[in-house]
Each structure stands twice: as C-alpha cells, then as structure tokens.
Write a protein that holds these residues in place. Sequence first.
Motif, short mmCIF file in Angstrom:
data_model
loop_
_atom_site.label_atom_id
_atom_site.label_comp_id
_atom_site.label_asym_id
_atom_site.label_seq_id
_atom_site.Cartn_x
_atom_site.Cartn_y
_atom_site.Cartn_z
N LEU A 67 1.90 -12.74 -0.98
CA LEU A 67 3.15 -12.47 -0.28
C LEU A 67 4.27 -13.43 -0.66
O LEU A 67 5.41 -13.25 -0.22
N LYS A 90 8.05 -12.41 -1.46
CA LYS A 90 8.37 -11.11 -0.87
C LYS A 90 9.53 -11.24 0.11
O LYS A 90 9.73 -12.28 0.74
N ARG A 91 10.28 -10.19 0.24
CA ARG A 91 11.39 -10.13 1.19
C ARG A 91 10.93 -9.29 2.37
O ARG A 91 10.61 -8.11 2.24
N VAL A 92 10.88 -9.91 3.55
CA VAL A 92 10.27 -9.30 4.72
C VAL A 92 11.29 -9.18 5.85
O VAL A 92 12.04 -10.13 6.12
N ALA A 151 6.89 -16.19 1.85
CA ALA A 151 7.81 -15.05 1.87
C ALA A 151 9.18 -15.49 2.40
O ALA A 151 9.32 -16.50 3.09
N ARG A 190 17.11 -5.51 -1.03
CA ARG A 190 15.68 -5.59 -1.33
C ARG A 190 14.90 -5.89 -0.05
O ARG A 190 15.16 -6.88 0.62
N ASP A 241 10.75 -5.71 0.86
CA ASP A 241 9.40 -5.38 0.42
C ASP A 241 8.50 -4.97 1.58
O ASP A 241 7.59 -4.15 1.42
N GLY A 258 6.68 -0.25 -1.05
CA GLY A 258 6.84 -1.21 0.03
C GLY A 258 5.74 -1.01 1.06
O GLY A 258 4.87 -0.14 0.91
N SER A 270 0.02 -6.92 2.83
CA SER A 270 -0.28 -7.43 1.50
C SER A 270 -0.92 -6.36 0.62
O SER A 270 -1.39 -5.33 1.10
N ASP A 271 -0.96 -6.65 -0.67
CA ASP A 271 -1.60 -5.74 -1.62
C ASP A 271 -3.11 -5.97 -1.72
O ASP A 271 -3.78 -5.29 -2.49
#
Length: 256
Positions: free
Chosen positions: A5, A8-10, A32, A74, A76, A128, A235-236
């Motif tokens: 993460l 990342k833009r949260v 993040a 952006r 994510d 996303g 998360s991925d």
Amino acid sequence: MNLGLAGKRVLVTGAGRGIGMAIVQGFVAEGASVVAGSRTITPELEKLDGVTAVAVDLSDPEGPAQLVAAAGDRIDVLVNNVGIAPPRPQGFLEVTDEMWATTWNLNLMSAVRTTRAVLPVMLAAGGGAIVNTGSVNSHLPDPLVVDYSAAKAALASLAKSLSKEFGPRGIRVNSVAPGPVATDLWLGDKGVAATVSAATGLAAADVEAGAKAAMVTGRFTRPDEVADLILLLASDRIGNVTGADYTIDGGMTTTL
C-alpha cells in the motif's frame, strides 16, 4: 506481511475518530497518502503526517463530490466509513420519516454519492479498490437500530452490485461487517449503552456487559482490528476477492 500500500492514494470518509481514525492510521503506517474526510478536523487528524484532512459534511448531497475533488485526479482506494447508529429504545413506531431519512442519508447515500464521484477517477486509471464499513446488523437486524440495520443491509447489497458491474474493469468492491466496536458510538456519553441505560434504567455498564456476553470472545472488537481487515481488502494481496462481506464480531453471529 507487506500489503503493497506504500505510495497509494487513499480516500477515507468519517475519518475523524473511532474506526475511521484507525483506518487512517493504518494506511499511514503502510506508507499510503490519505485524504481524510471528516465533519470536524480533529487534533488527531491534524498531527498525522501523510494526511490531507478535509472538513466536509457528507450528509449534504454536494459534500461527497467536494471531498473527491479535494483528493485530486488519483484515488487508488476508497473507504466508505462514515455513518451513524442512533439507538431507538422506544421502538419502531416512534421512528419518524425524518429519522429514517437522516440515517439512510448518511449510512447509504453518502456512500452512493462518494462512490459515484470516485469511480470515474478509478476507471480512468484502470482500477482501484473500494471497501465499505458495513455492520453485522445488515444480516442480524436489531429493532434497537431498525433504520440503521436496514441502511447497512442496503449498503451491503450496493457493494455486491458494484462488484459485478465494475469488477471486469479492474475495480474491486468489498465490505466489512463489524459487531460492537469499542468506540464512542457504543461506549460514549451519547452512545448505545448510555442511551439504552437512560431508556430502561439499566446501568450502562450492564448494557455493555450484555453486549460482551453475546460474543464468544467476551469483548468488543477494537477499531484497529476492523482497520486491519479493511487494509487487507484494499490491498492486492488478496486481489481476487471482490463482492465479499467479511464479518468481524467476536463470534456473535452463530449461523453459517
């Protein structure tokens, strides 16, 4: 476990305290960059590095779009966390249309509007993750929070529908369903325990004890435990999970 993460833009709604604050802190700890939407900018938000705090009223139909615009081009991850759970100890017949509208607006429509504003940004980027903070009451309806239960059931249904429409375009949508959590919503001066105590004459400590007894762990969930589950879903690491609703309730739900 590295959740991937960092960078990342949260965007997190309802970020000023409780579960929302824990979510923000969790993402910051993972590296993040967080845009935190809150009606009031709390001192805790102000002192966090890597956080852009935005004062916004998400009960206002224009609020969600304003928050998304403040996040830039952006995003994510979106966490739809804002909500209210007003206890209704006098029962269903005393819940007015205005009460229903207030609960429905903040628990469901704020998520609808924020998601609607975020999706074009995510689609332009090719993907996303969206995570909604739901409730165990979405599948364990409780007359004490009848309007809240209905709104959270609708929120869970919304997440499932969105996961089917936007999953093929790279956007995952999931939900978490906490049971009682150790926040002011339950334990504060105007929380569930205090409200039930005032209506029934039971001591607030006894109301709290009764809620704990309903969980096999014998305790409330901590806000950071809910946050950790949300971070994992964002998360991925589990990138093929979408349309799911994860319960975290200390074993309160006894059915499969």
